[in-house]
Design a protein around this motif. Structure first.
Motif, PDB file in Angstrom:
ATOM      1  N   UNK A  33       0.841  -1.198   0.000  1.00 47.47           N
ATOM      2  CA  UNK A  33       0.000   0.000   0.000  1.00 47.47           C
ATOM      3  C   UNK A  33       0.879   1.252   0.000  1.00 47.47           C
ATOM      4  N   UNK A  34       1.957   1.229   0.778  1.00 46.42           N
ATOM      5  CA  UNK A  34       2.884   2.370   0.816  1.00 46.42           C
ATOM      6  C   UNK A  34       3.518   2.602  -0.561  1.00 46.42           C
ATOM      7  N   UNK A  35       3.923   1.514  -1.233  1.00 45.06           N
ATOM      8  CA  UNK A  35       4.531   1.662  -2.564  1.00 45.06           C
ATOM      9  C   UNK A  35       3.531   2.224  -3.575  1.00 45.06           C
ATOM     10  N   UNK A  36       2.259   1.826  -3.467  1.00 50.19           N
ATOM     11  CA  UNK A  36       1.238   2.390  -4.370  1.00 50.19           C
ATOM     12  C   UNK A  36       1.076   3.885  -4.121  1.00 50.19           C
ATOM     13  N   UNK A  37       1.012   4.271  -2.851  1.00 52.31           N
ATOM     14  CA  UNK A  37       0.888   5.694  -2.520  1.00 52.31           C
ATOM     15  C   UNK A  37       2.101   6.458  -3.049  1.00 52.31           C
ATOM     16  N   UNK A  38       3.300   5.882  -2.839  1.00 50.03           N
ATOM     17  CA  UNK A  38       4.511   6.556  -3.285  1.00 50.03           C
ATOM     18  C   UNK A  38       4.559   6.647  -4.808  1.00 50.03           C
ATOM     19  N   UNK A  96      11.883  16.738  -5.918  1.00 54.25           N
ATOM     20  CA  UNK A  96      12.370  16.085  -4.696  1.00 54.25           C
ATOM     21  C   UNK A  96      11.614  16.555  -3.461  1.00 54.25           C
ATOM     22  N   UNK A  97      11.207  17.819  -3.430  1.00 54.44           N
ATOM     23  CA  UNK A  97      10.428  18.319  -2.293  1.00 54.44           C
ATOM     24  C   UNK A  97       9.079  17.612  -2.204  1.00 54.44           C
ATOM     25  N   UNK A  98       8.421  17.453  -3.331  1.00 52.09           N
ATOM     26  CA  UNK A  98       7.133  16.749  -3.340  1.00 52.09           C
ATOM     27  C   UNK A  98       7.329  15.279  -2.977  1.00 52.09           C
ATOM     28  N   UNK A  99       8.395  14.654  -3.493  1.00 54.60           N
ATOM     29  CA  UNK A  99       8.670  13.256  -3.153  1.00 54.60           C
ATOM     30  C   UNK A  99       8.937  13.085  -1.657  1.00 54.60           C
ATOM     31  N   UNK A 100       9.726  13.972  -1.076  1.00 52.93           N
ATOM     32  CA  UNK A 100      10.026  13.887   0.350  1.00 52.93           C
ATOM     33  C   UNK A 100       8.766  14.055   1.190  1.00 52.93           C
ATOM     34  N   UNK A 101       7.962  15.044   0.856  1.00 55.50           N
ATOM     35  CA  UNK A 101       6.703  15.246   1.574  1.00 55.50           C
ATOM     36  C   UNK A 101       5.781  14.041   1.455  1.00 55.50           C
ATOM     37  N   UNK A 102       5.685  13.482   0.253  1.00 49.39           N
ATOM     38  CA  UNK A 102       4.844  12.309   0.049  1.00 49.39           C
ATOM     39  C   UNK A 102       5.359  11.083   0.786  1.00 49.39           C
ATOM     40  N   UNK A 103       6.680  10.903   0.798  1.00 49.67           N
ATOM     41  CA  UNK A 103       7.262   9.755   1.508  1.00 49.67           C
ATOM     42  C   UNK A 103       6.993   9.859   3.000  1.00 49.67           C
ATOM     43  N   UNK A 104       7.180  11.038   3.563  1.00 50.51           N
ATOM     44  CA  UNK A 104       6.949  11.210   4.995  1.00 50.51           C
ATOM     45  C   UNK A 104       5.470  11.048   5.353  1.00 50.51           C
TER      46      UNK A 104
END
Length: 94
Positions: free
Chosen positions: A17-22, A61-69
């Protein structure tokens, strides 16, 4: 199935589920970078290639970091980790 990352089946489900969200966040990051570079090009005209690459990487990268967290926060809450941590803290403080 009780939400617990110690259970291999549930851990596989939660990480899937986390990988789908990411994956969704990655698409949003790329689209955000493209839209930002296009909007800047439209508003000020032509600018240096290096500036547009740096801006796209920074935004992406900012959007990726926010999404990962955020994904990790949802996973922590959804797997019951937060409740177990709270219970352990309450037992320690007694």
């Amino acid at each position: 199935m009780e939400p617990d990352l110690d259970n291999p089946d549930y851990a596989r489900l939660a990480w899937g589920r986390y990988r789908r969200i990411f994956g969704i966040v990655a698409v949003v990051a790329v689209l955000s970078a493209i839209v930002a570079v296009a909007a800047l090009y439209i508003s000020i005209g032509e600018f240096q290639l290096h500036a547009s690459i740096a801006m796209a990487i920074g935004i992406g990268l900012s959007v990726l970091l926010g999404g990962a967290l955020m994904g990790l926060i949802f996973m922590s809450s959804g797997t019951g980790h937060d409740e177990r941590s709270r219970d352990a803290t309450e037992r320690k403080n007694r």
